[in-house]
Design an enzyme around this catalytic site. Structure first.
Site, PDB file in Angstrom:
ATOM      1  N   GLN A 242       0.878  -1.227  -0.043  1.00 39.87           N
ATOM      2  CA  GLN A 242       0.021   0.131  -0.037  1.00 39.87           C
ATOM      3  C   GLN A 242       0.736   1.183  -0.046  1.00 39.87           C
ATOM      4  OE1 GLN A 242      -3.459  -0.221   2.613  1.00 39.87           O
ATOM      5  NE2 GLN A 242      -3.245  -2.467   2.653  1.00 39.87           N
ATOM      6  N   LYS A 258       2.709   7.077   6.173  1.00 41.32           N
ATOM      7  CA  LYS A 258       1.316   6.397   5.812  1.00 41.32           C
ATOM      8  C   LYS A 258       0.223   7.096   5.975  1.00 41.32           C
ATOM      9  CE  LYS A 258       3.160   1.559   6.680  1.00 41.32           C
ATOM     10  NZ  LYS A 258       2.736   0.374   7.112  1.00 41.32           N
ATOM     11  N   GLU A 279      -4.402  -0.446   5.301  1.00 45.17           N
ATOM     12  CA  GLU A 279      -3.517  -0.090   6.578  1.00 45.17           C
ATOM     13  C   GLU A 279      -4.086   1.105   7.216  1.00 45.17           C
ATOM     14  OE1 GLU A 279       0.540  -2.156   6.096  1.00 45.17           O
ATOM     15  OE2 GLU A 279       0.767  -0.388   4.894  1.00 45.17           O
ATOM     16  N   ALA A 361       6.882   7.360  10.767  1.00 47.46           N
ATOM     17  CA  ALA A 361       7.655   6.473  11.446  1.00 47.46           C
ATOM     18  C   ALA A 361       9.067   7.057  11.290  1.00 47.46           C
ATOM     19  CB  ALA A 361       7.422   5.009  10.851  1.00 47.46           C
ATOM     20  N   LEU A 364      15.019   4.248  10.192  1.00 43.97           N
ATOM     21  CA  LEU A 364      16.195   3.541  10.891  1.00 43.97           C
ATOM     22  C   LEU A 364      17.360   3.932   9.943  1.00 43.97           C
ATOM     23  CD1 LEU A 364      14.413  -0.235  10.943  1.00 43.97           C
ATOM     24  CD2 LEU A 364      14.962   1.466  12.958  1.00 43.97           C
ATOM     25  N   ASP A 430      -0.689  -9.723  10.585  1.00 43.16           N
ATOM     26  CA  ASP A 430       0.022  -9.433   9.297  1.00 43.16           C
ATOM     27  C   ASP A 430       1.436  -9.485   9.639  1.00 43.16           C
ATOM     28  OD1 ASP A 430       0.317  -8.838   6.539  1.00 43.16           O
ATOM     29  OD2 ASP A 430       0.690  -6.761   7.094  1.00 43.16           O
ATOM     30  N   ASP A 450       5.924  -2.418  10.876  1.00 44.39           N
ATOM     31  CA  ASP A 450       4.839  -2.667  10.134  1.00 44.39           C
ATOM     32  C   ASP A 450       3.583  -3.096  10.761  1.00 44.39           C
ATOM     33  OD1 ASP A 450       3.063  -2.973   7.975  1.00 44.39           O
ATOM     34  OD2 ASP A 450       4.101  -4.814   7.219  1.00 44.39           O
TER      35      ASP A 450
HETATM   36  N1  LIG Z   1      10.837   3.480   9.865  1.00 46.26           N
HETATM   37  C1  LIG Z   1      11.476   2.560   8.902  1.00 46.26           C
HETATM   38  N2  LIG Z   1      12.715   2.968   8.518  1.00 46.26           N
HETATM   39  C2  LIG Z   1      13.307   2.206   7.469  1.00 46.26           C
HETATM   40  N3  LIG Z   1      12.922   1.186   6.757  1.00 46.26           N
HETATM   41  C3  LIG Z   1      11.504   0.994   7.113  1.00 46.26           C
HETATM   42  C4  LIG Z   1      11.014   1.854   8.060  1.00 46.26           C
HETATM   43  N4  LIG Z   1       9.713   1.252   8.059  1.00 46.26           N
HETATM   44  C5  LIG Z   1       9.297   0.359   7.183  1.00 46.26           C
HETATM   45  N5  LIG Z   1      10.730   0.081   6.465  1.00 46.26           N
HETATM   46  C6  LIG Z   1      10.948  -0.981   5.401  1.00 46.26           C
HETATM   47  O1  LIG Z   1       9.785  -0.903   4.598  1.00 46.26           O
HETATM   48  C7  LIG Z   1       9.363  -1.975   4.315  1.00 46.26           C
HETATM   49  C8  LIG Z   1       7.961  -1.848   4.054  1.00 46.26           C
HETATM   50  O2  LIG Z   1       7.441  -1.253   5.175  1.00 46.26           O
HETATM   51  P1  LIG Z   1       5.882  -1.730   5.791  1.00 46.26           P
HETATM   52  O3  LIG Z   1       6.124  -3.179   6.122  1.00 46.26           O
HETATM   53  O4  LIG Z   1       5.754  -1.046   7.044  1.00 46.26           O
HETATM   54  O5  LIG Z   1       5.202  -1.497   4.755  1.00 46.26           O
HETATM   55  P2  LIG Z   1       4.015  -2.477   3.962  1.00 46.26           P
HETATM   56  O6  LIG Z   1       3.335  -1.705   3.025  1.00 46.26           O
HETATM   57  O7  LIG Z   1       3.003  -3.083   4.991  1.00 46.26           O
HETATM   58  O8  LIG Z   1       4.865  -3.727   3.460  1.00 46.26           O
HETATM   59  P3  LIG Z   1       4.519  -5.104   3.226  1.00 46.26           P
HETATM   60  O9  LIG Z   1       3.296  -5.076   2.120  1.00 46.26           O
HETATM   61  O10 LIG Z   1       5.807  -5.722   2.235  1.00 46.26           O
HETATM   62  O11 LIG Z   1       3.943  -5.878   4.413  1.00 46.26           O
HETATM   63  C9  LIG Z   1       9.930  -2.600   5.601  1.00 46.26           C
HETATM   64  O12 LIG Z   1       9.582  -4.091   5.619  1.00 46.26           O
HETATM   65  C10 LIG Z   1      11.112  -2.114   6.010  1.00 46.26           C
HETATM   66  O13 LIG Z   1      12.160  -2.924   5.449  1.00 46.26           O
HETATM   67 MN   LIG Z   2       2.581  -4.843   5.785  1.00 45.60          MN
END
Ligand SMILES: Nc1ncnc2c1ncn2[C@@H]1O[C@H](COP(=O)(O)OP(=O)(O)OP(=O)(O)O)[C@@H](O)[C@H]1O
Ligand SMILES: [Mn+2]
Length: 552
Positions: A242, A258, A279, A361, A364, A430, A450
């Site tokens: 998303q 987000k 989300e 967020a 990192l 999830d 996440d």
């Molecule tokens: N605060 C952060 N700092 C650095 N990298 C991040 C951070 N938050 C998320 N990420 C990276 O971005 C990826 C995707 O973020 P997140 O899982 O929140 O989104 P998502 O759309 O739900 O992803 P997925 O659909 O793959 O579950 C994470 O797996 C991580 O590697």
């Molecule tokens: Mn996710």
């Protein structure tokens, strides 16, 4: 006079005889009808119970796991009380009183809510975009009027915690725990003019992402900073399902944004899987606060912020992202970006008219400076609409996990259980992968990332999220102690888990972060976790094999 004498057997006597027969017959018929009705009733109740049971089984997807089955069985046998009526303890209640069979306690609430939605149809100005699920107003406050008995203090578990702590105290004194931070490993020292970003990054340690709040104010300061820093650049984050944006601030810091899609009251759609659920930006914020309250400090710090879409997004967007901006028929500024789920005109993210709330967020450290390792979660769900994962059908699944590195020794299995505790409290299904910093080696804490799909079903407790706990029957002593602390104070409005969360979240700029039923669900789910631990302890020969002190 009787008709015993044959001579007197005239017409009159015959009639009396017939009348008596008729009465007897009538009585007989009534009696047989009554008997028949009783039989039918008994059969009917039995059929209803059987079908309810099988429906219950399929609805809550009770797996063949014995641990879980025992767990649920226990709940079904529990007598209900006020505080449990909203939770899965409520199964019993509904089952008995209405012959209903759903673990979802929102059936009633949602009916009530749907009525409310209709009633307010023309005054609800906060509608989500076209084609999106409709918001559901607040649930009936009836549950709060039900008198509830004092909460179970779980003193049995408390005494185990104390015992385990005592036994391990001496061993702990001998054991020097190694908990270096990134600064130490990279040979970088903080100075008085180090930025908040550097302070956060270099203090990330093997055991946690941030030090205790009372020892170091960096995270609180950084969140405050993130909520006001000027934004200089936005880019869409590649990958992921998303839409999310990488935000760059004027001081060089970064955050993952987000956007808000729906109002706080919006629940996960009944026919959506965890992997098609939208989300929620507020879930990311709430998860960070919950993780910190539980003492894990493994979640990425996250804060809410309301953006001016025109100045802070549209003006900074370029290329393909810019092309997705438009003005809706209702004159709101919208955009949808590019992603694999919900990135089209009918699922656009719209401002009001250009004010948009979102979660930020903090980023990192870059992967070049501090590379991370991605691990498949052993209790990952199938992410397929018809398939089940092995752990859902194999009652001894944990034995397999225990044999595999890094779960065979060290802290990781206890970390996975901690994660399941956090996820169960917020209803997050999830958790497919998790990450660790390579630099800390394999015996380091996982990063809790996440959580956008948490806090979606406040009236439903998804027990299967606790599978690592009830299938492996282990829990970290410090985690259990923390949970018991909240449970002991669960009838205090300010000191219960919900009270502490309410207080913690009130400091966020987009407070109130959570819809009240999500907060109340925390206290209810806390008792369910402790109940699961109690069952493990009852099954075990030695409680010391369930409650473990791994020196963290
Ligand atoms: N605060 C952060 N700092 C650095 N990298 C991040 C951070 N938050 C998320 N990420 C990276 O971005 C990826 C995707 O973020 P997140 O899982 O929140 O989104 P998502 O759309 O739900 O992803 P997925 O659909 O793959 O579950 C994470 O797996 C991580 O590697
Ligand atoms: Mn996710």
């Amino acid at each position: 006079m009787g008709c015993s004498q044959p001579l007197r057997m005239g017409k009159h006597c015959f009639l009396r005889f017939t009348t008596m027969k008729l009465r007897d017959r009538l009585i007989l018929s009534i009696a047989s009808v009554l008997v028949l009705m009783t039989i039918i009733l008994v059969l009917d109740v039995e059929t209803m119970l059987t079908s309810s049971r099988s429906l219950l089984n399929s609805k809550v997807s009770i797996q063949s796991s014995r641990g879980r089955h025992t767990f649920i069985q226990r709940h079904l046998q529990k007598t209900t009380n006020g505080s449990r009526e909203n939770g899965s303890f409520g199964i019993n209640n509904k089952f008995n009183s209405n012959g209903m069979n759903s673990l979802d306690d929102n059936t009633h609430d949602e009916k009530h809510q749907r009525k409310e939605v209709n009633r307010h149809k023309f005054v609800d100005y906060d509608q989500p975009p076209t084609g999106a699920p409709q918001p559901q107003p607040k649930a009936s406050p009836s549950s709060s009027t039900t008198p509830s008995p004092p909460p179970d203090p779980f003193t049995d578990l408390l005494s185990i915690v104390v015992k385990v702590e005592k036994i391990n105290r001496r061993a702990k004194q001998k054991h020097r725990h190694w908990n270096p931070n990134l600064g130490e490993l990279l040979g970088l020292e903080l100075s008085s003019d180090s930025s908040l970003w550097d302070r956060f990054h270099l203090q990330i340690a093997r055991d946690w992402l941030h030090p205790p709040r009372d020892k170091d104010p960096t995270v609180d300061l950084l969140l405050q900073h993130t909520s006001v820093q000027p934004i200089v650049k936005i880019t869409q984050k590649e990958g992921g399902t998303q839409l999310k944006l990488i935000i760059e601030f004027a001081d060089g810091g970064h955050a993952l944004f987000k956007p808000m899609r729906f109002t706080r009251e919006q629940q996960t759609l009944k026919n959506h899987f965890y992997f098609t659920d939208y989300e929620r930006h507020n879930a990311e914020i709430a998860a960070f606060h919950l993780d910190r309250l539980l003492g894990f400090r493994r979640a990425v710090p996250c804060v809410g912020r309301t953006l001016n879409m025109t100045r802070e997004l549209y003006a900074l967007a370029t290329g393909d992202l810019l092309k997705t901006f438009f003005i809706s028929p209702d004159n709101n500024l919208c955009f949808h970006g590019k992603c694999s789920y919900y990135c089209d005109t009918s699922h656009a993210i719209c401002g009001n008219p250009d004010q948009l709330e979102g979660s930020f967020a903090v980023f990192l450290p870059g992967k070049e400076a501090a590379p991370r390792k991605v691990w498949r979660h052993p209790w990952r769900r199938s992410y397929h609409k018809r398939r089940k994962a092995q752990w859902q059908v194999d009652e001894s699944y944990c034995d397999l996990v225990r044999d595999v590195h890094p779960y065979s020794d060290g802290r990781r299995l206890l970390d996975v259980v901690d994660m399941s505790v956090l996820d169960f409290l917020m209803g997050n299904m999830d958790r497919h992968h998790y990450e660790t910093f390579k630099m800390f080696g394999n015996n380091s804490a996982p990063i809790h990332l996440d959580h956008g799909r948490g806090f979606g079903k406040p009236f439903h407790d998804e027990l299967s999220i606790l599978a690592p706990l009830y299938q492996c029957c282990v829990i970290r002593q410090t985690t259990l102690k923390k949970l018991l602390g909240f449970q002991q104070r669960s009838d205090s409005a300010s000191q219960s888990l919900s009270g502490r969360m309410r207080q913690s979240l009130s400091q966020d700029p987009i407070s109130p972060v959570l819809w009240e039923p999500h907060l109340l669900a925390l206290d209810r789910r806390l008792a369910l976790i402790l109940q699961a631990v109690r069952l493990c302890v009852e099954k075990a020969d030695d409680p010391g094999t369930v409650v473990l002190d791994d020196f963290h």
